[in-house]
Design a protein around this motif. Sequence first.
Motif, PDB file in Angstrom:
ATOM      1  N   CYS A  16       0.863  -1.187   0.000  1.00 32.27           N
ATOM      2  CA  CYS A  16       0.000   0.000   0.000  1.00 32.27           C
ATOM      3  C   CYS A  16       0.896   1.233   0.000  1.00 32.27           C
ATOM      4  O   CYS A  16       1.489   1.573   1.028  1.00 32.27           O
ATOM      5  N   TYR A  20       2.696  -1.122   3.782  1.00 31.86           N
ATOM      6  CA  TYR A  20       1.819  -2.275   3.688  1.00 31.86           C
ATOM      7  C   TYR A  20       0.579  -2.055   4.549  1.00 31.86           C
ATOM      8  O   TYR A  20       0.592  -1.290   5.511  1.00 31.86           O
ATOM      9  N   THR A  21      -0.494  -2.724   4.180  1.00 35.10           N
ATOM     10  CA  THR A  21      -1.671  -2.819   5.024  1.00 35.10           C
ATOM     11  C   THR A  21      -1.999  -4.294   5.185  1.00 35.10           C
ATOM     12  O   THR A  21      -1.436  -5.140   4.476  1.00 35.10           O
TER      13      THR A  21
END
Length: 224
Positions: A16, A20-21
């Motif tokens: 993301c 990151y997610t």
Amino acid sequence: MNVTLNAEQRLYVIPCGDGYTCLGFDNARSHADQIAARLQRPDLAFATSDHGSLDGYAKYQAAIAAWGRSQLTLQTYFDPGTDPKAARALEICRRDGCKVRLVQGDTATGRCWLDEHDVVGRIGRSGGMMKVPLLIEAGADGGGTAILTNCLLRLIDWESGRDLYRHPVYRTPDLTIRKDRDKTDRPWQVLHDGTVVACFADIGKAGGYLAFMCGEIVEPRVFQ
């Protein structure tokens, strides 16, 4: 998209932007299964082998896309497991524009989280394919915080203090106030089930905090 699996924490790890997610395996399955049921598309529901797999993440994405192509995308989307009575109450508040107080927590035990931020405001709705309920605080420029609708224990009308929704298992938190004479700056302590959860310089602020957490209509600025 280079999605990877974190099996230990049961998460999809999703690039993301520069970071990151994450999305939980159970969460992905719950959303896909809910959408499959609402759209009457059993092909979108998870099979046993999909849970915790990259195929499962692809199915989750397919379910989201199918929702976005359907007429249901015009409706408010609620988290899987949301009490229908809670959903109706939130929709009425969104329609009427009334100011409310949210009490969120564990709907299995009825124990609230004692949140003091992002819990007072009006109900709005996000844009995009999944139009989720938002809590919009006074002065916010249209933006808001997504409401965990499946964790709603109480929805309180701010003007009257009346319950617009109350989960059957909700229980008022067991809060007490005591003074710690060894503390000079913030001696007044509020305890939840015997554990200190907040400290204040004077008893008035401690009392305001306790009342707010028990669902009384008290402006948070009284104790914050």
